[in-house]
Scaffold this motif. Sequence first.
Motif, short mmCIF file in Angstrom:
data_model
loop_
_atom_site.label_atom_id
_atom_site.label_comp_id
_atom_site.label_asym_id
_atom_site.label_seq_id
_atom_site.Cartn_x
_atom_site.Cartn_y
_atom_site.Cartn_z
N LEU A 283 -27.58 5.03 15.84
CA LEU A 283 -27.71 5.34 14.41
C LEU A 283 -26.75 4.51 13.59
CD1 LEU A 283 -29.33 7.71 15.63
CD2 LEU A 283 -28.29 9.20 13.92
N LEU A 284 -25.52 4.39 14.07
CA LEU A 284 -24.53 3.59 13.34
C LEU A 284 -24.97 2.14 13.24
CD1 LEU A 284 -21.27 5.07 14.93
CD2 LEU A 284 -22.02 5.35 12.56
N ASP A 285 -25.59 1.64 14.30
CA ASP A 285 -26.02 0.24 14.32
C ASP A 285 -27.24 -0.01 13.44
OD1 ASP A 285 -24.03 -0.41 16.10
OD2 ASP A 285 -25.31 -0.29 17.88
N SER A 286 -28.10 1.00 13.28
CA SER A 286 -29.43 0.74 12.73
C SER A 286 -29.74 1.36 11.38
CB SER A 286 -30.50 1.21 13.74
OG SER A 286 -30.33 0.55 14.98
N ILE A 287 -29.01 2.37 10.95
CA ILE A 287 -29.35 3.04 9.70
C ILE A 287 -29.44 2.07 8.52
CG2 ILE A 287 -28.43 4.59 7.92
CD1 ILE A 287 -27.81 6.59 10.13
N PRO A 288 -28.45 1.20 8.30
CA PRO A 288 -28.57 0.30 7.15
C PRO A 288 -29.82 -0.58 7.22
CG PRO A 288 -26.30 0.36 7.93
CD PRO A 288 -27.12 1.07 8.96
N ALA A 289 -30.10 -1.13 8.40
CA ALA A 289 -31.25 -2.02 8.52
C ALA A 289 -32.57 -1.27 8.31
CB ALA A 289 -31.24 -2.70 9.89
N VAL A 290 -32.68 -0.07 8.88
CA VAL A 290 -33.90 0.72 8.72
C VAL A 290 -34.09 1.11 7.26
CG1 VAL A 290 -35.04 2.89 9.31
CG2 VAL A 290 -33.94 1.54 11.11
N ALA A 291 -33.02 1.56 6.62
CA ALA A 291 -33.11 1.97 5.21
C ALA A 291 -33.53 0.81 4.33
CB ALA A 291 -31.77 2.54 4.75
N PHE A 298 -36.76 5.87 1.63
CA PHE A 298 -37.68 6.51 2.56
C PHE A 298 -36.87 7.38 3.52
CE2 PHE A 298 -40.40 6.47 6.43
CZ PHE A 298 -41.51 7.11 5.88
N GLY A 299 -37.19 8.68 3.55
CA GLY A 299 -36.33 9.62 4.25
C GLY A 299 -36.89 10.27 5.49
N ASN A 300 -38.03 9.79 6.03
CA ASN A 300 -38.57 10.36 7.26
C ASN A 300 -37.63 10.00 8.40
OD1 ASN A 300 -40.07 10.80 9.69
ND2 ASN A 300 -41.97 10.72 8.53
N GLU A 571 -30.68 17.48 7.20
CA GLU A 571 -31.80 16.77 6.56
C GLU A 571 -31.38 16.23 5.19
OE1 GLU A 571 -35.87 15.40 6.57
OE2 GLU A 571 -34.49 16.11 8.13
N MET A 572 -30.63 17.03 4.42
CA MET A 572 -30.17 16.55 3.12
C MET A 572 -29.15 15.43 3.28
SD MET A 572 -30.25 16.52 -0.15
CE MET A 572 -31.26 17.93 -0.62
N VAL A 573 -28.27 15.55 4.25
CA VAL A 573 -27.30 14.47 4.50
C VAL A 573 -28.04 13.19 4.87
CG1 VAL A 573 -25.35 13.72 5.92
CG2 VAL A 573 -25.51 16.10 5.19
N TRP A 574 -29.09 13.33 5.67
CA TRP A 574 -29.86 12.16 6.09
C TRP A 574 -30.53 11.48 4.90
CZ3 TRP A 574 -30.69 8.92 10.06
CH2 TRP A 574 -31.81 8.11 10.01
N ILE A 575 -31.25 12.22 4.07
CA ILE A 575 -31.99 11.57 2.98
C ILE A 575 -31.03 10.96 1.95
CG2 ILE A 575 -34.02 13.01 3.32
CD1 ILE A 575 -33.29 14.50 0.75
N LEU A 576 -29.87 11.56 1.76
CA LEU A 576 -28.88 10.97 0.86
C LEU A 576 -28.26 9.72 1.47
CD1 LEU A 576 -27.10 14.18 -0.51
CD2 LEU A 576 -28.82 12.78 -1.65
N THR A 577 -28.02 9.74 2.77
CA THR A 577 -27.49 8.56 3.46
C THR A 577 -28.48 7.40 3.37
OG1 THR A 577 -26.20 9.91 5.00
CG2 THR A 577 -26.72 7.66 5.70
N MET A 578 -29.76 7.68 3.61
CA MET A 578 -30.77 6.62 3.53
C MET A 578 -30.91 6.10 2.11
SD MET A 578 -31.72 6.16 6.62
CE MET A 578 -33.30 5.32 6.67
N LEU A 579 -30.79 6.96 1.11
CA LEU A 579 -30.84 6.52 -0.28
C LEU A 579 -29.70 5.58 -0.58
CD1 LEU A 579 -31.92 6.61 -3.18
CD2 LEU A 579 -30.59 8.73 -3.52
N GLU A 580 -28.49 5.94 -0.17
CA GLU A 580 -27.33 5.10 -0.44
C GLU A 580 -27.48 3.72 0.20
OE1 GLU A 580 -23.70 3.31 -1.24
OE2 GLU A 580 -24.83 4.87 -2.29
#
Length: 593
Positions: A283-291, A298-300, A571-580
């Motif tokens: 997750l640490l490696d990929s979240i920025p690239a996926v977002a 996109f928050g799925n 879930e809320m932490v995730w969608i806010l993280t992906m938004l950022e």
Amino acid sequence: MKDKLSGQVDLTRLLDPASAPGLIADSGLRSALVARDATAACAILGSPSFHDPDEQRALRASGPAAALLTSWQRNGVELCARIGGSYALAIVDARRECVFLAVDRFAIETLCYRADDSALSFSDRADCVPGRGDQLDPQAIFDYLYFHMIPAPRTVFDGVRRLPAAHALLVDRQGAREIRHWPLRFDEQHRLPFEASRDRFRKLILDGVAAQVDGHQRVGAFLSGGTDSSTVAGMLGQVTGQPTPAYSIGFAAEGYDEMEYARIAAKHFGCQHHEYYVTPADLLDSIPAVAQHHDQPFGNSSALPAYYCARIAQADGCTKMLAGDGGDELFGGNSRYATQRLFEYYHAVPAGLRRLIEPLCTDDSVLRRIPGLRQATGYVRHSRVPMPDRLQSFNLLMQLDPAKVLNADFLARIDLVEPSKHMQATWGECRAPSLINRMLAYDWRYTLADSDLPKVRGATQMAGIAVGYPLLSDGLTDFSMTLPANWKLRRFKLRWFFKEALRGYLPDQIITKSKKGFGLPFGVWATRHPALQEFADDSLKSLATRGIVRADFIQRLLAEHLPEHPGYYGEMVWILTMLEHWLRGQGSPEVSG
């Protein structure tokens, strides 16, 4: 990011008979598949097919762009009634003085556009539409926080729209207007013997898989261990005559890992099974690239494990993956279908009796303090909420209260009831008599077109591999629309026909399990792994400086809510993280006023 289909049309030239023919030679259409004649040009993305055998033979002979252009010259805007498959198409026509854009039934392929009096520009990605500005639409950001994605036709970019599934855009002298080209018609009076329906159902799936394999040497399958992915993996082996390369994702977290069922399916069908366990480090490696790969927030949360699955398949030599998306939404497999049927039973209670019951179920009713009766009053209260708003009765953002989540200045620029208006309009598009079919049509928009398909499309694009959805073939979709409603939801039994038709083909353990897919234990991990917790803290505190989300809410979410209920508030932490992280990829965009 690069788009695959785009164009920019000078409408002033198009509507001028003297200059329009020259526009076709220099139409600005960009795609791998483009065809032109003296009066029109066509660009296509995807794999369209004609219903008419003669036209389909012409498509194979001349290619899809040329065949579609020929059919357009004969049929005009009725073209979409003649084609199926997955596609996004753009046609510029000097003779008819128009531009025509269209996407397939489920928006497997997409098109976004911006239009004014002088120009129309479009692209398959919202962030690549020529001439778009950098201003973000605050309502779209609110929609993202509400739905965890942004439903079409809105996009995050101010002035840019996305064509909804099964829609076309016609721009001519009358202006620009969106048109639904595939009507939602369910035949609820159709009756066939079970055995005949079962045999046709199985053949349609096999045909759908065969169509997706055509032209590829090595095709793999996503395998979660649910009925849909297991069926596709099994039939892929039948089509190829070889063990299916199947790819599964697991999680070392209690309640999230379903590898056991994927192994059962893989063993049953003799698959070449490949397993990968996603970790917090991934997750640490990929979240920025996926977002940042997605063209808007996109928050799925299944996007990240789907990406790892596709990446492994690509490294293993596959050029295409088959996904099982669509089975739940065509044949009645989501648990909310049974839940809403339970709520609908309340409306069979005589109106006079309901008038006596309902005053006893208010917030301040003494009955709500009595164990057992509290649940009964809750049932009445939720049953009274009309569809489709009842589907969002427990919406996470609304439960938290937007006024406590969002910055006051940002909140002042949005319409809190816009999501409800959007849902009601979508609900109203389908006039099927049965509740189950109306919920299915609703989910074709929100669950498939706007969430699950973008998830898989994004994951496979990032991995550099093609994807197909055999359970969303036109033939199988049309077949599902003729099944009796109680074959989809029999009392409270989900997808009754689907499971009974595959009994003896699928292992019994697969038929009786409840599917979870590739759900991500982000909240649980964010409370247990210091590096991931630090990453989430940094992401959300950075977001708090952007004038969208309140800093005091971020503090409470991280310090109180998440540790108390990591599965729920994660879930809320995730969608806010992906938004950022999506916003970081955009530089410093402005939110329009």
